[in-house]
Design a protein around this motif. Structure first.
Motif, mmCIF file in Angstrom:
data_model
loop_
_atom_site.group_PDB
_atom_site.id
_atom_site.type_symbol
_atom_site.label_atom_id
_atom_site.label_comp_id
_atom_site.label_asym_id
_atom_site.label_seq_id
_atom_site.Cartn_x
_atom_site.Cartn_y
_atom_site.Cartn_z
ATOM 1 N N THR A 149 0.820 -1.218 0.000
ATOM 2 C CA THR A 149 0.000 0.000 0.000
ATOM 3 C C THR A 149 0.855 1.271 0.000
ATOM 4 O O THR A 149 0.506 2.273 0.620
ATOM 5 C CB THR A 149 -0.999 0.024 1.184
ATOM 6 N N THR A 150 1.948 1.207 -0.706
ATOM 7 C CA THR A 150 2.809 2.375 -0.916
ATOM 8 C C THR A 150 2.679 2.811 -2.369
ATOM 9 O O THR A 150 2.646 1.967 -3.273
ATOM 10 C CB THR A 150 4.272 2.034 -0.600
ATOM 11 N N LYS A 151 2.607 4.126 -2.594
ATOM 12 C CA LYS A 151 2.474 4.649 -3.947
ATOM 13 C C LYS A 151 3.752 5.380 -4.387
ATOM 14 O O LYS A 151 4.420 6.021 -3.571
ATOM 15 C CB LYS A 151 1.297 5.622 -4.047
ATOM 16 N N LEU A 182 0.275 2.178 -7.211
ATOM 17 C CA LEU A 182 0.130 1.545 -5.904
ATOM 18 C C LEU A 182 0.751 0.155 -5.905
ATOM 19 O O LEU A 182 0.376 -0.707 -6.709
ATOM 20 C CB LEU A 182 -1.355 1.435 -5.536
ATOM 21 N N ARG A 214 8.074 9.101 -3.175
ATOM 22 C CA ARG A 214 7.015 8.305 -2.549
ATOM 23 C C ARG A 214 5.799 9.197 -2.380
ATOM 24 O O ARG A 214 5.851 10.227 -1.710
ATOM 25 C CB ARG A 214 7.478 7.758 -1.204
ATOM 26 N N SER A 216 2.687 8.162 -1.177
ATOM 27 C CA SER A 216 2.017 7.848 0.087
ATOM 28 C C SER A 216 2.504 6.493 0.574
ATOM 29 O O SER A 216 3.168 5.747 -0.154
ATOM 30 C CB SER A 216 0.493 7.835 -0.080
ATOM 31 N N GLY A 217 2.164 6.156 1.821
ATOM 32 C CA GLY A 217 2.582 4.878 2.388
ATOM 33 C C GLY A 217 3.892 4.994 3.135
ATOM 34 O O GLY A 217 4.497 6.070 3.236
ATOM 35 N N SER A 218 4.360 3.844 3.667
ATOM 36 C CA SER A 218 5.558 3.840 4.505
ATOM 37 C C SER A 218 6.689 2.980 3.945
ATOM 38 O O SER A 218 7.733 2.832 4.583
ATOM 39 C CB SER A 218 5.205 3.329 5.916
#
Length: 241
Positions: A149-151, A182, A214, A216-218
């Motif tokens: 779930t990282t974009k 994603l 990046r 979004s996400g971690s």
């Protein structure tokens, strides 16, 4: 007795004079239109020199500001009084292009939201030859995220210098993907394809570098020795408006 002076000319000198007359002859035929090769266009874009067909002498010419013409092109010329003007381009010539591909040594990572060059991927250099054309950049690149779930966003930055006046050009990072991609699984190598068309660039020498961030996400975005990339740059004609 003849008082007129007699001047003797060597055969070699006469040959030189005849050759110079032959070279200049096209300029004195009284014609109002001609064709030739544009040799030089100055920084203003409105003045230059051309060599007429059948001649070997550069002649000063005026150039219409709306013409997309550059040195080495076949042009049409029209004379008004004593001034020759370039009024048309008879051969547009080639278009700029470049291609580069490869992999990376070791591992390259990105773990924040600020755009930056992708380390380990060299720039791709090209020449843009025409004023009214566009530049299309296509990229294929594989990478992965360490967390699901990282974009990611992939961009291209074009920098260079215009031939006409030396002005520096910098597009900033232009997104190549239609939307952030994603990663729905961790450590899963994915191949991404992106493209952008850039307009408004003057003729000049340029280079393209790839960037990423990046969105979004971690997860940590990663390119390693299992990944590869391709950059394709093509100058393209635009539809007339």
């Amino acid at each position: 007795m003849d008082d007129d002076p007699v001047i003797g000319f060597s055969t070699g000198l006469i040959a030189v004079i005849q050759e110079q007359v032959r070279k200049l002859a096209p300029l004195f035929r009284g014609q109002d239109s001609a064709q030739g090769i544009l040799v030089y266009r100055d920084a203003s874009g409105l003045n230059g020199t051309a060599i007429f067909d059948g001649s070997e002498v550069e002649v000063p010419v005026r150039i219409s500001g709306v013409l997309d013409t550059r040195r080495g092109q076949k042009v049409a010329l029209l004379r008004t009084g004593a001034v020759w003007s370039v009024v048309g381009v008879l051969s547009m010539g080639g278009m700029g292009e470049a291609n580069r591909r490869g992999g990376v040594t070791g591992s390259v990572t990105k773990a924040d939201g600020a755009y930056a060059d992708i380390g380990g991927i060299p720039s791709t250099s090209f020449a843009k030859l025409h004023a009214t054309s566009a530049v299309r950049i296509g990229v294929v690149i594989s990478l992965f995220s360490t967390v699901a779930t990282t974009k990611v966003e992939i961009g291209a930055r074009i920098t260079g210098t215009a031939w006409q006046d030396g002005t520096a050009y910098d597009s900033g990072y232009v997104n190549l993907l239609a939307a952030p991609y994603l990663f729905n699984a961790a450590n899963d190598h994915r191949q991404l394809v992106g493209m952008v068309r850039q307009v408004g660039m003057p003729p000049g020498d340029y280079s393209v570098v790839l960037g990423w961030r990046r969105n979004s996400g971690s997860g940590t975005l990663t390119i390693d020795t299992n990944d590869c990339w391709t950059v394709e740059v093509d100058e393209i004609r635009r539809q007339a408006t």
